[in-house]
Design an enzyme around this catalytic site. Structure first.
Site, PDB file in Angstrom:
ATOM      1  N   LYS B  96     118.146  62.253  20.454  1.00 39.08           N
ATOM      2  CA  LYS B  96     117.155  61.369  19.846  1.00 39.08           C
ATOM      3  C   LYS B  96     117.784  60.859  18.563  1.00 39.08           C
ATOM      4  O   LYS B  96     118.029  61.615  17.625  1.00 39.08           O
ATOM      5  CB  LYS B  96     115.858  62.119  19.561  1.00 39.08           C
ATOM      6  CG  LYS B  96     114.765  61.182  19.093  1.00 39.08           C
ATOM      7  CD  LYS B  96     113.536  61.925  18.619  1.00 39.08           C
ATOM      8  CE  LYS B  96     112.890  61.097  17.533  1.00 39.08           C
ATOM      9  NZ  LYS B  96     111.948  61.879  16.746  1.00 39.08           N
ATOM     10  N   GLY B 157     104.889  61.602  10.290  1.00 37.14           N
ATOM     11  CA  GLY B 157     104.048  62.567   9.598  1.00 37.14           C
ATOM     12  C   GLY B 157     102.801  61.985   8.953  1.00 37.14           C
ATOM     13  O   GLY B 157     102.022  62.715   8.355  1.00 37.14           O
ATOM     14  N   ALA B 184     106.129  59.390  16.474  1.00 37.14           N
ATOM     15  CA  ALA B 184     105.823  59.363  15.039  1.00 37.14           C
ATOM     16  C   ALA B 184     104.488  58.725  14.702  1.00 37.14           C
ATOM     17  O   ALA B 184     104.117  57.686  15.228  1.00 37.14           O
ATOM     18  CB  ALA B 184     106.914  58.654  14.239  1.00 37.14           C
ATOM     19  N   GLY B 185     103.780  59.380  13.801  1.00 35.25           N
ATOM     20  CA  GLY B 185     102.590  58.796  13.194  1.00 35.25           C
ATOM     21  C   GLY B 185     101.279  59.151  13.858  1.00 35.25           C
ATOM     22  O   GLY B 185     100.217  58.828  13.336  1.00 35.25           O
ATOM     23  N   ASN B 206     104.662  65.882  16.547  1.00 38.95           N
ATOM     24  CA  ASN B 206     105.119  67.088  15.853  1.00 38.95           C
ATOM     25  C   ASN B 206     104.119  67.517  14.791  1.00 38.95           C
ATOM     26  O   ASN B 206     103.333  68.436  14.981  1.00 38.95           O
ATOM     27  CB  ASN B 206     106.511  66.870  15.246  1.00 38.95           C
ATOM     28  CG  ASN B 206     107.119  68.177  14.717  1.00 38.95           C
ATOM     29  OD1 ASN B 206     106.455  69.187  14.563  1.00 38.95           O
ATOM     30  ND2 ASN B 206     108.397  68.166  14.437  1.00 38.95           N
ATOM     31  N   THR B 207     104.082  66.781  13.661  1.00 41.34           N
ATOM     32  CA  THR B 207     103.267  67.212  12.519  1.00 41.34           C
ATOM     33  C   THR B 207     101.799  67.434  12.896  1.00 41.34           C
ATOM     34  O   THR B 207     101.187  68.413  12.460  1.00 41.34           O
ATOM     35  CB  THR B 207     103.361  66.176  11.392  1.00 41.34           C
ATOM     36  OG1 THR B 207     104.744  65.921  11.140  1.00 41.34           O
ATOM     37  CG2 THR B 207     102.717  66.686  10.125  1.00 41.34           C
TER      38      THR B 207
END
Lengths: 336, 257
Positions: B96, B157, B184-185, B206-207
């Site tokens: 990635k 994040g 993301a986001g 993830n976050t």
């Protein structure tokens, strides 16, 4: 009962003291030539912050840690119970809300109350969380005091010695060697932490300050004599090489953003420690072969060592069982 | 089935492995998400080669496919070097690719990204570039040899969800054959469902999971949302309209007076 304690970090010394106070004949064997090289305790932050730790730790850590504060106050007069301040820069205030949601025993301070507590932070932050019952200590002074106390109790200490060489001769074996116990405790891993020790004569802070940040949370702990510890990185790695440039930049930037006078600080020392951790980041007392292992204290060495030492002593001397640190089923342990 | 560089996958939820309370919680979250692919950051997790053995062996033990990322790389050279390290450590051609251009938003440096993608694809890597929704950049990445694109929903994040719906829809419409993964986001499961409803092939989180109060429960919630969004896409949603359209016919109703 006669006991050999392997390792003179905070876990080993606490265990030796707990055992000797209960009448056991104790010897400590430490591989390093002095306290300064005995594992990662030497590089600890020395925050006794059980309720802040709830942010990313199981409730067990707070419970055991609360015992730790009382223990240190009894045995080490340098333990300062002045609380912890948690702050965030303007655009990271979301982090403060999230931190507050996950922790307990704090009060929210406005700018004035914060300035009254730490005048040096006046006008710099509009809001803080104050964990009034938390404490901090200087880990190196505390280790020295524990060692002195152990010697008074008749504990014999051998530095620069290999525990495997001398025969046990009927002694119980208590292993507190941190990451070095990985030969036996295969699931232990190292979590690298880097710290800086600085002298900043133009900064006056009297209690630990945590600065929240989505990527680079740091804490600053006053060590007296205008010295401050700035820590600590958390890197999933067991490389013990010296601090990286990136980490030093990050730690110093965070300290500088907390108070610009840190820009004039003298850098006294940088250090690296490898925190020993089990996969659930919770500590354990575990019997393997004839030995009892006290390990997995992770980033909570000074906070947890007293509670674990008491349990280890009672397990060894009286055969007691403590499910919350001795059972292996992680779910049971998390709920315990 | 989702196909990424010839690998067929049942799960359309990819999970990042950073910032969990502990590796044990991470393992439980991966199971709850039923994820088959996890990303691992090489830069931060190892302060040197072979250094993160403890953490990596825990991840390997989960039996999931590892997608190493070049998180935190700010230049083409750094990203290419990190990709080489990743290939050696994880024995996978997958990478990635992140080349960060701006520290506040962690926005991809799309110029460096295309350059690094060109180099790595030529070396036989199977590149998953973290990019914006920009169509021209997407063209360049595909020309470089990428067969998967990972456009952002919003900054890493930030938890703000899909901040450019029009742009993301346009990207989907322009590249119907390319595997598109929103990366993301995302903050909450409804964001993931929305991405899947727009026709994206998968999402990466993830976050939103790692920093949730209960990461394992949140992982399960995201898994359900991804399935719901995918099923809705396949089921063919109705077109929104400006006025009410009664679902019960009015004509022929009995008058009861």
């Amino acid at each position: 009962m006669r006991v050999r304690v392997r390792g003179a970090g905070v876990a080993g010394l606490s265990c030796a003291v707990e055992l000797a106070e209960r009448g056991a004949t104790v010897e400590i064997v430490e591989r390093a030539p002095a306290l300064a090289g005995a594992g990662c305790s030497w590089f600890a932050g020395g925050m006794l912050a059980p309720w802040c730790e709830l942010e990313s730790s199981a409730p067990l850590i707070a419970r055991l840690g609360e015992e730790g504060i009382a223990w240190w106050r009894r045995r080490f007069p340098g333990t300062a119970q002045r609380g912890t301040l948690v702050i965030a820069h303007g655009r990271d205030t979301g982090e403060l809300l999230q931190f507050a949601r996950r922790t307990e025993r704090y009060q929210t301070l406005g700018a004035e109350a914060l300035a009254a507590l730490e005048p040096d932070l006046a006008g710099r932050f509009g809001k803080a969380l104050y964990f009034a019952s938390e404490a901090h200590l200087d880990p190196r002074a505390a280790l020295g005091a524990l060692l002195a106390h152990a010697l008074e109790l008749g504990v014999s200490v051998r530095f620069g010695a290999d525990a495997d060489e001398a025969p046990l001769a009927g002694r119980e074996l208590l292993d507190c060697t941190g990451l070095a116990a990985r030969r036996t405790l295969a699931e232990l891993r190292g979590v690298r932490g880097e710290m800086l020790l600085v002298r900043a004569p133009d900064v006056a802070l009297s209690r630990p300050v945590r600065v929240l940040h989505p990527r680079l949370p740091v804490y600053v702990v006053p060590r007296g004599a205008q010295e401050y510890l700035i820590g600590a990185t958390m890197i999933e790695s067991d490389a013990a090489q010296r601090i990286s440039a990136r980490s030093m930049l990050e730690l110093l930037s965070a300290a500088y953003a907390l108070h610009p006078a840190f820009g004039e600080a003298e850098i006294l020392e940088s250090g690296v420690g490898l925190r020993p951790a089990f996969p659930d980041n919770l500590p354990r007392l575990r019997r393997v072969g004839g030995a009892l292992y006290v390990n997995g204290l992770y980033r909570h060495g000074f906070l947890l060592a007293p509670a674990l030492a008491q349990r280890a002593a009672l397990a060894l001397l009286e055969g007691q069982h403590f499910a919350e640190v001795m059972d292996e089923n992680p779910r049971q342990r998390r709920l315990a | 089935m989702l196909e990424l560089y010839g690998t067929a996958l049942a799960s359309r939820l990819l999970l990042g492995t950073a910032r969990y309370p502990s590796p044990a919680v991470l393992s439980d979250a991966i199971r709850a998400a039923r994820a088959e692919v996890v990303t691992v950051s090489l830069r931060r997790e190892g302060a040197g080669e072979r250094a993160g053995q403890g953490f990596w062996s825990l991840i390997r033990a989960l039996g999931v496919r590892v997608l190493p990322n070049t998180a935190g790389c700010h230049s083409v050279k750094e990203a290419v070097t990190t990709a080489h390290m990743a290939r050696e450590i994880f024995a996978t051609p997958w990478v990635k690719l992140e080349v960060i251009g701006e520290d506040d938003t962690l926005q991809p440096d799309v110029f460096g990204l295309s350059e690094a993608a060109r180099i790595l694809c030529a070396e036989g890597f199977e590149v998953f570039p973290y990019t914006t929704e920009d169509l021209v950049v997407a063209e360049r990445l595909i020309a470089a040899g990428c067969r998967v694109l990972m456009p952002w929903g919003s900054p890493i994040g930030s938890g703000r969800g899909l901040s450019n719906l029009f742009g993301l829809s346009a990207l989907r419409a322009h590249f119907p054959e390319v595997a598109l993964i929103v990366d993301a986001g995302l903050g909450v499961p409804s964001h993931a469902a929305q991405a899947m409803e727009l026709g994206f092939d998968a999402v990466l989180v993830n976050t939103a999971v790692a920093q949730a109060t209960d990461p394992v429960a949140m992982a399960g919630a995201f898994a359900q949302a991804v399935e719901a969004g995918r099923a809705a896409r396949l089921a063919g949603p109705i077109e929104p309209r400006d006025f009410a359209a009664p679902s019960t016919p009015v004509v022929g109703q009995a008058f009861l007076r």
